[in-house]
Design a protein around this motif. Structure first.
Motif, PDB file in Angstrom:
ATOM      1  N   SER A 117       0.824  -1.215   0.000  1.00 44.67           N
ATOM      2  CA  SER A 117       0.000   0.000   0.000  1.00 44.67           C
ATOM      3  C   SER A 117       0.852   1.257   0.000  1.00 44.67           C
ATOM      4  N   GLY A 118       2.132   1.135   0.323  1.00 47.07           N
ATOM      5  CA  GLY A 118       2.998   2.306   0.430  1.00 47.07           C
ATOM      6  C   GLY A 118       2.749   3.106   1.706  1.00 47.07           C
ATOM      7  N   ARG A 119       1.909   2.577   2.593  1.00 39.93           N
ATOM      8  CA  ARG A 119       1.565   3.330   3.797  1.00 39.93           C
ATOM      9  C   ARG A 119       2.163   2.730   5.064  1.00 39.93           C
ATOM     10  N   ILE A 120       2.170   3.560   6.095  1.00 41.07           N
ATOM     11  CA  ILE A 120       2.677   3.081   7.375  1.00 41.07           C
ATOM     12  C   ILE A 120       1.743   2.004   7.897  1.00 41.07           C
ATOM     13  N   GLU A 121       2.334   0.858   8.185  1.00 41.16           N
ATOM     14  CA  GLU A 121       1.548  -0.278   8.657  1.00 41.16           C
ATOM     15  C   GLU A 121       1.535  -0.291  10.176  1.00 41.16           C
ATOM     16  N   GLY A 122       2.618   0.193  10.747  1.00 40.36           N
ATOM     17  CA  GLY A 122       2.724   0.207  12.198  1.00 40.36           C
ATOM     18  C   GLY A 122       4.100   0.667  12.620  1.00 40.36           C
ATOM     19  N   PHE A 123       4.420   0.430  13.899  1.00 47.82           N
ATOM     20  CA  PHE A 123       5.690   0.889  14.453  1.00 47.82           C
ATOM     21  C   PHE A 123       6.319  -0.211  15.297  1.00 47.82           C
ATOM     22  N   GLU A 124       7.649  -0.152  15.429  1.00 49.83           N
ATOM     23  CA  GLU A 124       8.333  -0.973  16.428  1.00 49.83           C
ATOM     24  C   GLU A 124       8.754  -0.063  17.571  1.00 49.83           C
ATOM     25  N   ALA A 125       8.444  -0.465  18.790  1.00 49.58           N
ATOM     26  CA  ALA A 125       8.836   0.301  19.964  1.00 49.58           C
ATOM     27  C   ALA A 125      10.270  -0.063  20.347  1.00 49.58           C
ATOM     28  N   LEU A 126      11.105   0.952  20.522  1.00 51.40           N
ATOM     29  CA  LEU A 126      12.515   0.731  20.871  1.00 51.40           C
ATOM     30  C   LEU A 126      12.858   1.518  22.133  1.00 51.40           C
ATOM     31  N   LEU A 127      13.365   0.794  23.103  1.00 54.68           N
ATOM     32  CA  LEU A 127      13.608   1.351  24.426  1.00 54.68           C
ATOM     33  C   LEU A 127      14.868   2.214  24.458  1.00 54.68           C
ATOM     34  N   ARG A 128      14.774   3.341  25.153  1.00 60.59           N
ATOM     35  CA  ARG A 128      15.937   4.217  25.334  1.00 60.59           C
ATOM     36  C   ARG A 128      16.076   4.571  26.810  1.00 60.59           C
ATOM     37  N   TRP A 129      17.331   4.690  27.246  1.00 65.73           N
ATOM     38  CA  TRP A 129      17.609   5.100  28.620  1.00 65.73           C
ATOM     39  C   TRP A 129      18.506   6.331  28.619  1.00 65.73           C
ATOM     40  N   ARG A 130      17.990   7.429  29.156  1.00 67.05           N
ATOM     41  CA  ARG A 130      18.829   8.608  29.321  1.00 67.05           C
ATOM     42  C   ARG A 130      19.304   8.682  30.752  1.00 67.05           C
ATOM     43  N   HIS A 131      20.586   8.374  30.941  1.00 64.77           N
ATOM     44  CA  HIS A 131      21.206   8.402  32.253  1.00 64.77           C
ATOM     45  C   HIS A 131      21.485   9.856  32.622  1.00 64.77           C
ATOM     46  N   PRO A 132      21.204  10.234  33.896  1.00 65.61           N
ATOM     47  CA  PRO A 132      21.342  11.648  34.265  1.00 65.61           C
ATOM     48  C   PRO A 132      22.763  12.196  34.068  1.00 65.61           C
ATOM     49  N   GLU A 133      23.797  11.356  34.244  1.00 68.59           N
ATOM     50  CA  GLU A 133      25.161  11.853  34.019  1.00 68.59           C
ATOM     51  C   GLU A 133      25.772  11.385  32.702  1.00 68.59           C
ATOM     52  N   ARG A 134      25.522  10.119  32.367  1.00 72.95           N
ATOM     53  CA  ARG A 134      26.170   9.573  31.173  1.00 72.95           C
ATOM     54  C   ARG A 134      25.468   9.912  29.875  1.00 72.95           C
ATOM     55  N   GLY A 135      24.252  10.409  29.972  1.00 72.89           N
ATOM     56  CA  GLY A 135      23.484  10.625  28.743  1.00 72.89           C
ATOM     57  C   GLY A 135      22.889   9.314  28.250  1.00 72.89           C
ATOM     58  N   ASP A 136      22.652   9.218  26.942  1.00 70.13           N
ATOM     59  CA  ASP A 136      21.996   8.032  26.403  1.00 70.13           C
ATOM     60  C   ASP A 136      22.892   6.799  26.530  1.00 70.13           C
ATOM     61  N   VAL A 137      22.367   5.780  27.178  1.00 70.64           N
ATOM     62  CA  VAL A 137      23.070   4.497  27.259  1.00 70.64           C
ATOM     63  C   VAL A 137      22.474   3.597  26.176  1.00 70.64           C
ATOM     64  N   PRO A 138      23.306   3.030  25.304  1.00 66.90           N
ATOM     65  CA  PRO A 138      22.762   2.204  24.217  1.00 66.90           C
ATOM     66  C   PRO A 138      22.066   0.948  24.758  1.00 66.90           C
ATOM     67  N   PRO A 139      20.956   0.545  24.119  1.00 66.77           N
ATOM     68  CA  PRO A 139      20.235  -0.664  24.543  1.00 66.77           C
ATOM     69  C   PRO A 139      21.142  -1.892  24.569  1.00 66.77           C
ATOM     70  N   LEU A 140      22.090  -1.947  23.654  1.00 65.27           N
ATOM     71  CA  LEU A 140      22.984  -3.113  23.621  1.00 65.27           C
ATOM     72  C   LEU A 140      23.824  -3.183  24.885  1.00 65.27           C
ATOM     73  N   GLU A 141      23.928  -2.060  25.619  1.00 71.28           N
ATOM     74  CA  GLU A 141      24.657  -2.046  26.874  1.00 71.28           C
ATOM     75  C   GLU A 141      23.737  -2.363  28.056  1.00 71.28           C
ATOM     76  N   PHE A 142      22.549  -1.729  28.092  1.00 73.93           N
ATOM     77  CA  PHE A 142      21.750  -1.886  29.314  1.00 73.93           C
ATOM     78  C   PHE A 142      20.750  -3.039  29.252  1.00 73.93           C
ATOM     79  N   ILE A 143      20.352  -3.478  28.054  1.00 77.31           N
ATOM     80  CA  ILE A 143      19.401  -4.580  28.016  1.00 77.31           C
ATOM     81  C   ILE A 143      20.012  -5.878  28.538  1.00 77.31           C
ATOM     82  N   PRO A 144      21.263  -6.194  28.164  1.00 76.41           N
ATOM     83  CA  PRO A 144      21.875  -7.391  28.789  1.00 76.41           C
ATOM     84  C   PRO A 144      21.937  -7.299  30.320  1.00 76.41           C
TER      85      PRO A 144
END
Ligand code: G
Ligand code: G
Ligand code: NA
Ligand code: MN
Length: 255
Positions: free
Chosen positions: A28-55
């Motif tokens: 259809s060429g249209r948006i079918e949906g979305f994938e939700a992707l988790l992000r963590w913004r650490h107060p001092e370190r800033g964004d921690v990559p999911p590959l680091e915090f999910i494990p």
């Protein structure tokens, strides 16, 4: 260890958030949906990559409260989008870690959250990696059928990495297969990768499984995938993961 302590507090301190990456239908060429992707913004370190915090979350069991929060946020988001009847078919893909999958109350929590938000189960798609399926195949198949009974979609993520075999498609009740982005990126350079993706698409279709190509970054990849009959595409060419407001704008523009 420090990161673990901080992650323990991240939920209550509202440092976690979800970004949403669109999946576009090649039919259809249209948006079918979305994938939700988790992000963590650490107060001092800033964004921690999911590959680091999910494990870390998986090892410590923190993935359980975090995963429940993700499910609840996603259902609430689908409910918000659905206030506009034009969005009545948008789906939300949720990544599940094997630890979550092994919880006996997963199906119950999902069903009650969906019910509480007034969201049809067909709007949710769970993305599983083969790690879920490898350990105890019979137990995994039981849970998959339980989830399917609720009515949520089931997706095999990162297909083509690890031991991924087409036998999975046959043995497990899956609706969607996601071709790993490493395959998609090799398509440009290596014709055999393209042929392999084509074969995966054809076999999936024979088994009634739709195919998403992830990590689509070039228009050449997109055109090749379209010719191969791939159903959905996802990747930076279409859009990077974005906040809920931007996602809502994009949906509105697409109509
Ligand atoms: O967003 P990014 O592509 O950096 O994600 C990296 C990895 O983190 C991917 O393997 C993705 O599946 C995983 N991931 C992202 N969000 C979630 C989530 O909500 N739960 C789980 N279990 N994994 C996630
Ligand atoms: O393992 P999983 O498929 O859930 O991983 C999703 C991850 O892939 C997310 O972190 C997302 O940010 C990333 N991603 C999404 N689209 C692209 C893309 O086109 N190229 C690359 N390199 N990564 C992507
Ligand atoms: Na995923
Ligand atoms: Mn993937």
């Amino acid at each position: 260890l420090r990161l673990e302590t901080d992650l323990r507090r991240a939920l209550e301190r509202e440092e976690l958030r979800l970004l949403y990456q669109p999946l576009v239908s090649l039919h259809s060429g249209r948006i079918e949906g979305f994938e939700a992707l988790l992000r963590w913004r650490h107060p001092e370190r800033g964004d921690v990559p999911p590959l680091e915090f999910i494990p870390i979350a998986e090892e410590t069991g923190l993935i359980l409260p975090i995963g429940r929060w993700v499910i609840e946020q996603c259902c609430a988001q689908v409910a918000r989008w659905s206030r506009d009847p034009g969005n009545a078919r948008l789906t939300m893909a949720i990544n599940l870690s094997p630890v979550q999958f092994a919880q006996p109350d997963l199906a119950e929590h999902l069903a009650s959250t969906l019910n509480g938000c007034g969201v049809a189960p067909s709007r949710i798609r769970l993305e599983l990696t083969e790690g879920v399926l490898l350990e105890d195949e019979e137990a995994a198949i039981r849970v998959l059928h339980q989830l399917r009974e609720i009515g949520v979609g089931l997706c095999m993520d990162d297909f083509g990495t690890g031991y991924s075999s087409l036998g999975y498609l046959h043995r497990f009740p899956l609706d969607i297969l996601k071709v790993d982005r490493s395959f998609v990126s090799r398509m440009d350079r290596d014709p055999r990768s393209g042929q392999l993706v084509h074969a995966i698409i054809n076999m999936s279709h024979i088994l009634g499984v739709r195919v998403v190509a992830e990590g689509v970054e070039t228009s050449e990849q997109l055109e090749a995938l379209r010719e191969m009959g791939c159903d959905h595409v996802q990747g930076f060419l279409i859009a990077e993961p974005m906040g809920a407001d931007r996602a809502e704008q994009l949906i509105a523009e697409g109509r």
